[in-house]
Design an enzyme around this catalytic site. Structure first.
Site, PDB file in Angstrom:
ATOM      1  N   GLY A 326       0.813  -1.205   0.000  1.00 12.93           N
ATOM      2  CA  GLY A 326       0.000   0.000   0.000  1.00 12.93           C
ATOM      3  C   GLY A 326       0.848   1.258   0.000  1.00 12.93           C
ATOM      4  N   SER A 327       0.418   2.249   0.784  1.00 14.21           N
ATOM      5  CA  SER A 327       1.029   3.584   0.727  1.00 14.21           C
ATOM      6  C   SER A 327       2.464   3.630   1.232  1.00 14.21           C
ATOM      7  CB  SER A 327       0.171   4.572   1.521  1.00 14.21           C
ATOM      8  OG  SER A 327      -1.098   4.714   0.914  1.00 14.21           O
ATOM      9  N   THR A 328       2.921   2.620   1.997  1.00  8.31           N
ATOM     10  CA  THR A 328       4.314   2.638   2.452  1.00  8.31           C
ATOM     11  C   THR A 328       5.287   2.474   1.299  1.00  8.31           C
ATOM     12  OG1 THR A 328       4.105   0.273   2.960  1.00  8.31           O
ATOM     13  CG2 THR A 328       3.828   1.821   4.795  1.00  8.31           C
ATOM     14  N   SER A 382      -1.104  11.128   1.630  1.00  9.47           N
ATOM     15  CA  SER A 382      -1.174   9.800   1.005  1.00  9.47           C
ATOM     16  C   SER A 382      -2.140   9.814  -0.180  1.00  9.47           C
ATOM     17  CB  SER A 382      -1.592   8.739   2.025  1.00  9.47           C
ATOM     18  OG  SER A 382      -1.148   7.467   1.618  1.00  9.47           O
TER      19      SER A 382
END
Length: 603
Positions: A326-328, A382
């Site tokens: 995901g966003s990481t 994000s």
């Protein structure tokens, strides 16, 4: 009346004949008048030849047999004799201990005893014996009495009795008890480092962790020696090689820090319990060389009682399970775009909240309406829409090549066992639709292990180099001198140091102004990125309502070195996000890491 002389003569004739016959018999050697065979000289010679022939044949046979025994089969018989006179002995050698970076024992072989009872030799009653032993062995006295009454000898009373308990029992000087010594693997930290160290089975073979992957380093090399044996079978020590029972004092030292491991474990368990999550993990890595200072997963197991644990817990999911980050992953995509000149640090983008790609509409997690934002703000909020626009500035073929360059679809090659490689769609499939690069831009459509994500963020923290995460420091002796260090792959430069530092500076604003405020520590500059990803289903698509929350932090931001990742799988609740679930874990870990590593406050 006088007899005539002539008649007298006639009557004596038969006697005369008989006398002659006896004389004849004496001459011929017959006792009863039966003739006896007279042995000739030729017959005697024949007999001598036969006897001589038998003796010669016997001697020749003995000579041939002696030739066979001494010449033909001599070496074989000599070896057989030596085998009967010698015995092969392989002395037992304990496994090497495992210690952390500060020399705290994590695993060690210790003597334990198997206790047998022989009631026929008791010098006290069964009841008295039971009363004396029950509190020491933690057994019921009544049950012990029944056990003693079941057999007269050879009763297995307890297995794996600790040395101090055995010494206590021996001090009573009780007759009728037998102690058989053996060695057992002991883990003083119980479940604290089980997912790193692993355990050994009853055959003393490693089954998980470094006990499995570093079996060759943990097993001391022992050669089989041949000792002479006396006629009664007793070993003769005079022929034993000098020092054959001596072994080295080497220990396997890990990069793990027990203190940090414990802090990470406490922080993780608290959040997993609070949000009733399925599981969680924390990884702390020194980005300069890839050494792992902490690696915790929850739930875990007690290595001393591994037989009671769920077998699924033996697999360290931080290296053996894949997930969509995901966003990481967004900071890495920003670094790729910066490195290729597709964007500049001060570029801005329109973010209306949604963007259409092919036949799909991509939305932001939070609806903020129309706005114009820069790259740092894309990370702060994000923004999925902003990330899609960044990646759309790159040619899909070039972007795919860079995904492979940073390691997607490959293994980390760590020294922890059972690692799996990440998954990246084939180039043909990736280029077949514009939706693939778009979803990859915000961390979906591919998968990797938590450890691999830490490795990639390590490249942002150390100036662009991809290092190998590892837990093995090497073999050290009792004086701390290193006798062996593993050879690690040479770090691979994937980003320039300028690009890496620019991305870290942007990530710092995520903590100071964005979704990562939950990891903020007063006086210290921390860079980070939150992640709240849908959980992919093994059957395709995503599991409704299931999510994986995560936060990756870098400290200190002005001189990046340490990467801390926290992941919590399937937390429950309305407020379960990366910033609320995982970020507080990273903050708690960093609060212990900072004094341990003497990190100075931000000037």
């Amino acid at each position: 009346m006088q007899k005539s002389p002539s008649r007298t003569k006639f009557r004596n004739l038969p006697n005369l004949e008989f006398t002659r016959q006896r004389k004849f018999s004496r001459q011929t050697g017959s006792e009863n008048g039966t003739p006896k065979t007279i042995v000739s000289a030729a017959s005697l010679r024949s007999r001598l030849f036969i006897v001589w022939g038998v003796l010669m044949a016997t001697g020749l046979g003995l000579s041939l047999n002696l030739y066979r025994l001494q010449i033909i089969e001599g070496s074989k018989l000599t070896q057989r004799a030596r085998n009967q006179q010698m015995v092969n002995l392989r002395p037992f050698m304990p496994r090497r201990p495992v210690v952390d970076r500060n020399n705290n024992i994590l695993a060690i072989d210790r003597p334990v005893y198997t206790l047998y009872a022989h009631p026929k030799l008791f010098d006290k009653s069964n009841e008295e014996m039971a009363q004396q032993l029950a509190p020491i062995l933690n057994k019921d006295a009544g049950k012990l009495v029944k056990i003693f009454q079941s057999k007269r000898s050879g009763i297995l009373l307890a297995d794996g009795v600790a040395e101090n308990i055995a010494d206590h029992l021996i001090s009573f000087r009780l007759n009728g008890f037998e102690f058989i010594q053996k060695y057992s693997r002991f883990y003083p930290q119980d479940d604290l480092v089980a997912n790193v160290v692993g355990y050994v089975n009853l055959d003393r073979r490693g089954q998980a962790g470094v006990e499995y992957s570093q079996e060759k380093l943990l097993e001391r090399s022992v050669q089989t020696v041949r000792l002479s044996r006396a006629g009664n079978g007793a070993l003769m020590p005079d022929h034993a090689p000098q020092g054959f029972l001596h072994f080295d004092d080497l220990k396997l030292q890990l990069t793990i820090d027990n203190r940090l491991q414990r802090a990470a474990r406490i922080a993780l368990k608290e959040q997993v319990d609070k949000f009733q999550a399925k599981r969680g993990a924390v990884i702390v890595m020194d980005a300069m060389d890839g050494s792992l200072l902490a690696l915790v997963s929850q739930p875990t197991y007690n290595a001393n009682e591994y037989s009671k644990a769920d077998i699924a817990l033996f697999r360290n999911w931080t290296v053996a399970d894949l997930y969509e980050p995901g966003s990481t992953f967004k900071p890495l995509n920003v670094a790729i775009a910066l490195e290729n000149g597709a964007i500049k640090p001060d570029d801005t983008f329109n973010d209306p909240g949604t963007i259409k790609v092919a036949d799909r509409t991509i939305k932001n997690a939070e609806r903020n309406g129309y706005r114009r934002i820069n790259i740092a703000q894309i990370l702060q909020t994000s923004s999925n829409v902003g990330m899609v626009q960044i990646i759309q500035r790159m040619r899909p073929t070039l972007y795919y090549n860079w995904l492979e360059k940073v390691g997607l679809g490959q293994k980390v090659d760590t020294d922890l066992p059972f690692e799996v490689g990440g998954r990246l769609k084939s180039q043909e499939e990736f280029l077949s639709s514009t939706i693939e690069p778009a979803t990859t831009s915000f961390g979906q459509g591919f998968s990797l292990t938590p450890l691999q994500l830490v490795q990639m963020h390590g490249a942002l923290a150390n100036g662009g180099r991809l290092v190998t995460p590892h837990v093995v420091q090497g073999l050290i002796d009792s004086q701390g001198k290193i006798h062996y260090s593993p050879t690690l792959p040479r770090p691979r430069q994937i980003f320039s140091s300028t690009t890496a530092q620019k991305v870290v500076d942007m990530m710092e604003t995520v903590v100071s102004q964005g979704t990562g405020k939950g990891s903020k520590i007063n006086g210290y500059s921390i860079a980070g990125k939150t992640g709240t990803a849908q959980k992919a289903s093994p059957n395709g698509g995503y599991i409704p309502g299931a999510r994986i929350t995560s936060f990756v932090g870098i400290v200190p931001a002005e001189a990046p070195r340490y990467v801390v990742l926290a992941i919590v799988d399937e937390p429950k609740g309305e407020n379960a996000y990366g910033g609320t679930v995982a970020a507080p874990i990273v903050r708690a870990v960093m609060e212990v890491l900072i004094p341990l590593q003497k990190i100075s406050p931000t000037k």
